[in-house]
Design a protein around this motif. Sequence first.
Motif, PDB file in Angstrom:
ATOM      1  N   ASP A  83       0.785  -1.248   0.010  1.00  0.00           N
ATOM      2  CA  ASP A  83       0.074   0.022   0.174  1.00  0.00           C
ATOM      3  C   ASP A  83       1.002   1.268   0.105  1.00  0.00           C
ATOM      4  O   ASP A  83       0.656   2.283  -0.826  1.00  0.00           O
ATOM      5  N   LYS A  84       1.860   1.242   0.814  1.00  0.00           N
ATOM      6  CA  LYS A  84       2.682   2.337   0.963  1.00  0.00           C
ATOM      7  C   LYS A  84       3.483   2.631  -0.161  1.00  0.00           C
ATOM      8  O   LYS A  84       3.728   3.742  -0.798  1.00  0.00           O
ATOM      9  N   ALA A  85       3.973   1.478  -0.833  1.00  0.00           N
ATOM     10  CA  ALA A  85       4.754   1.591  -2.156  1.00  0.00           C
ATOM     11  C   ALA A  85       3.996   2.181  -3.204  1.00  0.00           C
ATOM     12  O   ALA A  85       4.603   3.120  -3.889  1.00  0.00           O
ATOM     13  N   VAL A  86       2.905   2.074  -3.368  1.00  0.00           N
ATOM     14  CA  VAL A  86       2.139   2.280  -4.692  1.00  0.00           C
ATOM     15  C   VAL A  86       1.563   3.633  -4.074  1.00  0.00           C
ATOM     16  O   VAL A  86       1.656   4.715  -5.148  1.00  0.00           O
ATOM     17  N   SER A  87       1.411   4.154  -3.000  1.00  0.00           N
ATOM     18  CA  SER A  87       1.113   5.378  -2.636  1.00  0.00           C
ATOM     19  C   SER A  87       2.232   6.456  -2.772  1.00  0.00           C
ATOM     20  O   SER A  87       2.390   7.433  -3.349  1.00  0.00           O
ATOM     21  N   ASP A  88       3.520   6.041  -2.686  1.00  0.00           N
ATOM     22  CA  ASP A  88       4.653   6.834  -2.994  1.00  0.00           C
ATOM     23  C   ASP A  88       5.025   6.845  -4.274  1.00  0.00           C
ATOM     24  O   ASP A  88       5.581   8.038  -4.882  1.00  0.00           O
ATOM     25  N   LEU A  89       4.806   5.804  -4.948  1.00  0.00           N
ATOM     26  CA  LEU A  89       4.889   6.043  -6.573  1.00  0.00           C
ATOM     27  C   LEU A  89       3.935   6.978  -6.994  1.00  0.00           C
ATOM     28  O   LEU A  89       4.371   7.734  -8.081  1.00  0.00           O
ATOM     29  N   LEU A  90       2.559   6.948  -6.822  1.00  0.00           N
ATOM     30  CA  LEU A  90       1.399   7.662  -7.578  1.00  0.00           C
ATOM     31  C   LEU A  90       1.312   9.060  -6.674  1.00  0.00           C
ATOM     32  O   LEU A  90       0.586   9.862  -7.047  1.00  0.00           O
ATOM     33  N   ARG A  91       2.008   9.149  -5.530  1.00  0.00           N
ATOM     34  CA  ARG A  91       1.845  10.279  -4.668  1.00  0.00           C
ATOM     35  C   ARG A  91       0.504  10.791  -4.096  1.00  0.00           C
ATOM     36  O   ARG A  91      -0.178  11.842  -4.263  1.00  0.00           O
ATOM     37  N   ALA A  92      -0.115   9.478  -3.903  1.00  0.00           N
ATOM     38  CA  ALA A  92      -1.515   9.574  -3.396  1.00  0.00           C
ATOM     39  C   ALA A  92      -1.874   8.557  -2.475  1.00  0.00           C
ATOM     40  O   ALA A  92      -1.332   7.416  -2.720  1.00  0.00           O
ATOM     41  N   GLU A  93      -2.289   8.683  -1.613  1.00  0.00           N
ATOM     42  CA  GLU A  93      -2.878   7.637  -0.663  1.00  0.00           C
ATOM     43  C   GLU A  93      -3.481   6.713  -1.157  1.00  0.00           C
ATOM     44  O   GLU A  93      -4.831   6.761  -1.526  1.00  0.00           O
ATOM     45  N   CYS A  94      -3.179   5.495  -1.276  1.00  0.00           N
ATOM     46  CA  CYS A  94      -4.028   4.369  -2.157  1.00  0.00           C
ATOM     47  C   CYS A  94      -3.839   2.780  -1.319  1.00  0.00           C
ATOM     48  O   CYS A  94      -3.080   2.723  -0.427  1.00  0.00           O
ATOM     49  N   ARG A  95      -4.500   2.176  -1.822  1.00  0.00           N
ATOM     50  CA  ARG A  95      -4.566   0.743  -1.257  1.00  0.00           C
ATOM     51  C   ARG A  95      -4.215  -0.058  -2.566  1.00  0.00           C
ATOM     52  O   ARG A  95      -4.761  -0.097  -3.569  1.00  0.00           O
ATOM     53  N   ALA A  96      -3.495  -1.245  -2.271  1.00  0.00           N
ATOM     54  CA  ALA A  96      -2.937  -1.972  -3.416  1.00  0.00           C
ATOM     55  C   ALA A  96      -3.893  -3.269  -3.371  1.00  0.00           C
ATOM     56  O   ALA A  96      -3.792  -4.148  -2.194  1.00  0.00           O
TER      57      ALA A  96
END
Length: 265
Positions: A83-96
Amino acid sequence: MIKEEYYSEITARFGEVKRARGTFLYTEKGTRLTDMYLENGRAILGWGNGNGTTGTGAFLKIKNIINRGLTGSFETDFAKQLDKAVSDLLRAECRALVYFDTDKAEKAALSFSKRLVKYVPWVGLVAGDNIVHDFECVLITPPLPWTDNLYVLAVRNDITSLFYPEHVSGAILGGLSRSIYDLIAELPCREEKDWFIFDTYLKDYFARRGPYLFPTMSEKNYDDFVRHCLECNLAISPDYKTPSIVPYGADKGVFTLLKNNPWKA
């Protein structure tokens, strides 16, 4: 040309691939192929443990997690790491969410959004042929050359909907997380200057957008061009609609055979 036929063609010409490192495939008959397909972009960071970046690499991460026995479908903290990795990649809080099937991944994406947005390294967010800047969810092909049907769907936290994640082992989740952080580390390291240096050799055959090469010949002639490139020790994309990739880290000499033996339709 379908992928299975393509790999059979490589084996028939050069023998089995015995080693892969960086952007090169080393074959049974002693040939070094420059890989410009890179497992449909999953090996865009390079083949090998380090994935072409500094650090230990996704496969060492997977190995270490396997050594801890975390290969089951039970919950681990690696889901939060992804979750944190994709959030950091996209610069938005996300769930993976992780999917092992292309159709399931795309169907899930379209349940959250009316358009299918994909993340393309060094390009950004793409919907169809357009670059976009906002999203409800993003389909990510992870830079983990492990399997060709593994996808990560990043869904913004403020999108309210039911989630039905597939059960995924901690080892795979950890490897995915590390591969995405390897990509984040590599993104600022590769620039236009690293790709256009090969334009002299490729401009007659491809239109380049960033590191991606789109064939300019007609589709009916493409399979012949693929085979010609193999004769020149270049393994380009077997699929006309799937771009080849500039071989980052290679020298210009890998195109000498193509330069001396240009393809003609």
